[in-house]
Design a protein around this motif. Structure first.
Motif, PDB file in Angstrom:
ATOM      1  N   TRP A 296       0.848  -1.186   0.000  1.00 36.74           N
ATOM      2  CA  TRP A 296       0.000   0.000   0.000  1.00 36.74           C
ATOM      3  C   TRP A 296       0.885   1.238   0.000  1.00 36.74           C
ATOM      4  CZ3 TRP A 296      -5.429  -0.681   0.533  1.00 36.74           C
ATOM      5  CH2 TRP A 296      -5.837  -1.988   0.855  1.00 36.74           C
ATOM      6  N   VAL A 297       0.475   2.276  -0.726  1.00 37.81           N
ATOM      7  CA  VAL A 297       1.259   3.505  -0.806  1.00 37.81           C
ATOM      8  C   VAL A 297       0.354   4.703  -0.528  1.00 37.81           C
ATOM      9  CG1 VAL A 297       2.976   2.577  -2.411  1.00 37.81           C
ATOM     10  CG2 VAL A 297       0.891   3.639  -3.309  1.00 37.81           C
ATOM     11  N   ALA A 298       0.982   5.801  -0.141  1.00 41.45           N
ATOM     12  CA  ALA A 298       0.241   7.039   0.130  1.00 41.45           C
ATOM     13  C   ALA A 298       1.187   8.209  -0.073  1.00 41.45           C
ATOM     14  CB  ALA A 298      -0.320   7.053   1.545  1.00 41.45           C
ATOM     15  N   GLU A 299       0.620   9.334  -0.504  1.00 43.76           N
ATOM     16  CA  GLU A 299       1.447  10.520  -0.740  1.00 43.76           C
ATOM     17  C   GLU A 299       1.853  11.162   0.582  1.00 43.76           C
ATOM     18  OE1 GLU A 299       1.525  14.414  -3.706  1.00 43.76           O
ATOM     19  OE2 GLU A 299      -0.123  12.979  -3.759  1.00 43.76           O
ATOM     20  N   GLU A 300       0.917  11.245   1.507  1.00 44.95           N
ATOM     21  CA  GLU A 300       1.194  11.736   2.853  1.00 44.95           C
ATOM     22  C   GLU A 300       1.079  10.569   3.817  1.00 44.95           C
ATOM     23  OE1 GLU A 300       2.198  14.731   3.338  1.00 44.95           O
ATOM     24  OE2 GLU A 300       1.766  15.561   1.347  1.00 44.95           O
ATOM     25  N   ALA A 301       1.640  10.714   5.011  1.00 45.11           N
ATOM     26  CA  ALA A 301       1.569   9.646   5.996  1.00 45.11           C
ATOM     27  C   ALA A 301       0.145   9.525   6.535  1.00 45.11           C
ATOM     28  CB  ALA A 301       2.545   9.917   7.140  1.00 45.11           C
ATOM     29  N   PRO A 302      -0.548   8.411   6.294  1.00 48.09           N
ATOM     30  CA  PRO A 302      -1.909   8.243   6.813  1.00 48.09           C
ATOM     31  C   PRO A 302      -1.919   8.170   8.338  1.00 48.09           C
ATOM     32  CG  PRO A 302      -1.501   6.749   4.978  1.00 48.09           C
ATOM     33  CD  PRO A 302      -0.171   7.330   5.382  1.00 48.09           C
ATOM     34  N   ASP A 303      -3.105   8.343   8.907  1.00 43.01           N
ATOM     35  CA  ASP A 303      -3.235   8.326  10.360  1.00 43.01           C
ATOM     36  C   ASP A 303      -3.013   6.945  10.954  1.00 43.01           C
ATOM     37  OD1 ASP A 303      -3.772  11.030  10.425  1.00 43.01           O
ATOM     38  OD2 ASP A 303      -5.944  10.765  10.302  1.00 43.01           O
ATOM     39  N   GLY A 304      -3.280   5.904  10.188  1.00 42.15           N
ATOM     40  CA  GLY A 304      -3.136   4.549  10.698  1.00 42.15           C
ATOM     41  C   GLY A 304      -2.599   3.608   9.640  1.00 42.15           C
ATOM     42  N   PRO A 305      -2.414   2.338   9.999  1.00 44.64           N
ATOM     43  CA  PRO A 305      -1.894   1.367   9.033  1.00 44.64           C
ATOM     44  C   PRO A 305      -2.947   0.990   8.008  1.00 44.64           C
ATOM     45  CG  PRO A 305      -2.511   0.273  11.071  1.00 44.64           C
ATOM     46  CD  PRO A 305      -2.683   1.741  11.318  1.00 44.64           C
ATOM     47  N   PRO A 306      -2.536   0.356   6.921  1.00 43.60           N
ATOM     48  CA  PRO A 306      -3.520  -0.106   5.931  1.00 43.60           C
ATOM     49  C   PRO A 306      -4.354  -1.244   6.504  1.00 43.60           C
ATOM     50  CG  PRO A 306      -1.323  -0.895   5.377  1.00 43.60           C
ATOM     51  CD  PRO A 306      -1.158   0.053   6.519  1.00 43.60           C
ATOM     52  N   PRO A 307      -5.474  -1.552   5.871  1.00 42.64           N
ATOM     53  CA  PRO A 307      -6.365  -2.579   6.413  1.00 42.64           C
ATOM     54  C   PRO A 307      -5.795  -3.983   6.299  1.00 42.64           C
ATOM     55  CG  PRO A 307      -7.157  -1.807   4.291  1.00 42.64           C
ATOM     56  CD  PRO A 307      -6.030  -0.904   4.674  1.00 42.64           C
ATOM     57  N   GLU A 308      -6.169  -4.824   7.243  1.00 44.17           N
ATOM     58  CA  GLU A 308      -5.855  -6.252   7.199  1.00 44.17           C
ATOM     59  C   GLU A 308      -7.131  -7.017   6.874  1.00 44.17           C
ATOM     60  OE1 GLU A 308      -2.990  -7.791   7.678  1.00 44.17           O
ATOM     61  OE2 GLU A 308      -1.673  -6.418   8.795  1.00 44.17           O
ATOM     62  N   PHE A 309      -6.978  -8.152   6.184  1.00 49.23           N
ATOM     63  CA  PHE A 309      -8.123  -8.958   5.796  1.00 49.23           C
ATOM     64  C   PHE A 309      -7.870 -10.411   6.192  1.00 49.23           C
ATOM     65  CE2 PHE A 309      -7.845  -5.388   2.836  1.00 49.23           C
ATOM     66  CZ  PHE A 309      -9.096  -4.820   3.008  1.00 49.23           C
ATOM     67  N   PRO A 310      -8.275 -10.791   7.398  1.00 46.98           N
ATOM     68  CA  PRO A 310      -8.087 -12.177   7.840  1.00 46.98           C
ATOM     69  C   PRO A 310      -8.829 -13.155   6.944  1.00 46.98           C
ATOM     70  CG  PRO A 310      -8.694 -10.746   9.685  1.00 46.98           C
ATOM     71  CD  PRO A 310      -8.901  -9.950   8.429  1.00 46.98           C
ATOM     72  N   GLY A 311      -8.206 -14.300   6.734  1.00 47.77           N
ATOM     73  CA  GLY A 311      -8.875 -15.357   5.986  1.00 47.77           C
ATOM     74  C   GLY A 311      -8.647 -15.344   4.505  1.00 47.77           C
ATOM     75  N   VAL A 312      -7.965 -14.322   3.994  1.00 43.96           N
ATOM     76  CA  VAL A 312      -7.668 -14.271   2.562  1.00 43.96           C
ATOM     77  C   VAL A 312      -6.182 -14.034   2.360  1.00 43.96           C
ATOM     78  CG1 VAL A 312      -9.944 -13.499   1.811  1.00 43.96           C
ATOM     79  CG2 VAL A 312      -8.251 -11.807   2.495  1.00 43.96           C
ATOM     80  N   VAL A 313      -5.716 -14.402   1.181  1.00 45.75           N
ATOM     81  CA  VAL A 313      -4.316 -14.198   0.811  1.00 45.75           C
ATOM     82  C   VAL A 313      -4.273 -13.560  -0.575  1.00 45.75           C
ATOM     83  CG1 VAL A 313      -3.424 -16.093   2.210  1.00 45.75           C
ATOM     84  CG2 VAL A 313      -4.166 -16.546  -0.131  1.00 45.75           C
ATOM     85  N   ALA A 314      -3.192 -12.838  -0.848  1.00 40.35           N
ATOM     86  CA  ALA A 314      -3.034 -12.204  -2.146  1.00 40.35           C
ATOM     87  C   ALA A 314      -3.026 -13.271  -3.239  1.00 40.35           C
ATOM     88  CB  ALA A 314      -1.741 -11.400  -2.173  1.00 40.35           C
TER      89      ALA A 314
END
Length: 231
Positions: free
Chosen positions: A131-149
């Motif tokens: 995950w990428v962002a231009e500015e530093a987001p307030d929190g981490p990117p989302p996690e999705f339990p039970g799935v894999v890329a």
């Protein structure tokens, strides 16, 4: 999310059934799958109007930088990784943590000025996604339990059209595709295109993944054909 069950074997599932639509508002943008950027490699990416060099150091650290060497403008995504440094393929200028130039091969005795620096972007990994962002987001990117890329592909259609075809809106959609309950991450790309980063149920057997791959290809063809008709 508590969302993953056994993959359905119904071969007639030709259209996704929406689950919860746009489930996770996020300031992060999915840019690639983690497995697509192995250790000591670099690849091109996008974030809005910005071209990125996404690369992984020898220790596994992921980084996302502007895809242009400050020296002569060569794309850093064409460069090579040595240790914790990304070097330009043209004249070998090397850049370390924070994008700072740390080595100029033609002048090995020189400590490069701090002004020679590649612009850097916020980057993080979660659920097998970069995950990428231009500015530093307030929190981490989302996690999705039970799935894999599972896989990424480019769709020659607007992100909104792709989201609608998946049965939702926005950039993070949980839905059913190819008989499997999946997470679809949509990345806006330039030229009115979209990237689709798909997360599949963990532990899916090869037959279920084949069905999912066939369905996502069919989805791409339908969306692109509809986009052509409205162009």
């Amino acid at each position: 999310m508590g969302m993953m069950g056994a993959a359905c074997s119904d071969p007639c599932a030709s259209a996704p059934t929406p689950d919860t639509g746009d489930t996770v508002p996020t300031d992060w943008t999915p840019a690639a799958l983690s497995d697509d950027i192995p250790v000591a490699s670099a690849a091109p990416g996008q974030l809005g109007p910005h071209d990125l060099a996404i690369w992984r150091s020898a220790s596994g650290r992921i980084a996302a930088w502007a895809d242009r060497c400050p020296h002569r403008g060569m794309r850093l995504s064409h460069g090579f990784v040595r240790g914790e440094r990304l070097s330009c393929i043209y004249h070998g200028w090397g850049y370390g943590e924070g994008g700072q130039c740390v080595r100029i091969p033609a002048h090995p005795e020189l400590t490069p000025p701090e002004a020679i620096r590649v612009p850097v972007f916020s980057v993080a990994e979660a659920s097998g996604v970069i995950w990428v962002a231009e500015e530093a987001p307030d929190g981490p990117p989302p996690e999705f339990p039970g799935v894999v890329a599972f896989r990424s592909l480019q769709v020659s259609a607007a992100p909104e059209a792709l989201a609608a075809a998946l049965g939702g809106t926005g950039t993070v959609i949980e839905t059913v595709l190819g008989g499997a309950q999946v997470v679809a991450l949509i990345q806006p790309l330039r030229g009115g295109a979209a990237g689709l980063h798909l997360l599949a149920p963990e532990g899916s057997d090869p037959a279920a993944l084949d069905a999912l791959s066939a369905e996502v290809e069919a989805l791409r063809r339908r969306v692109e054909a509809a986009e052509e008709m409205t162009a």
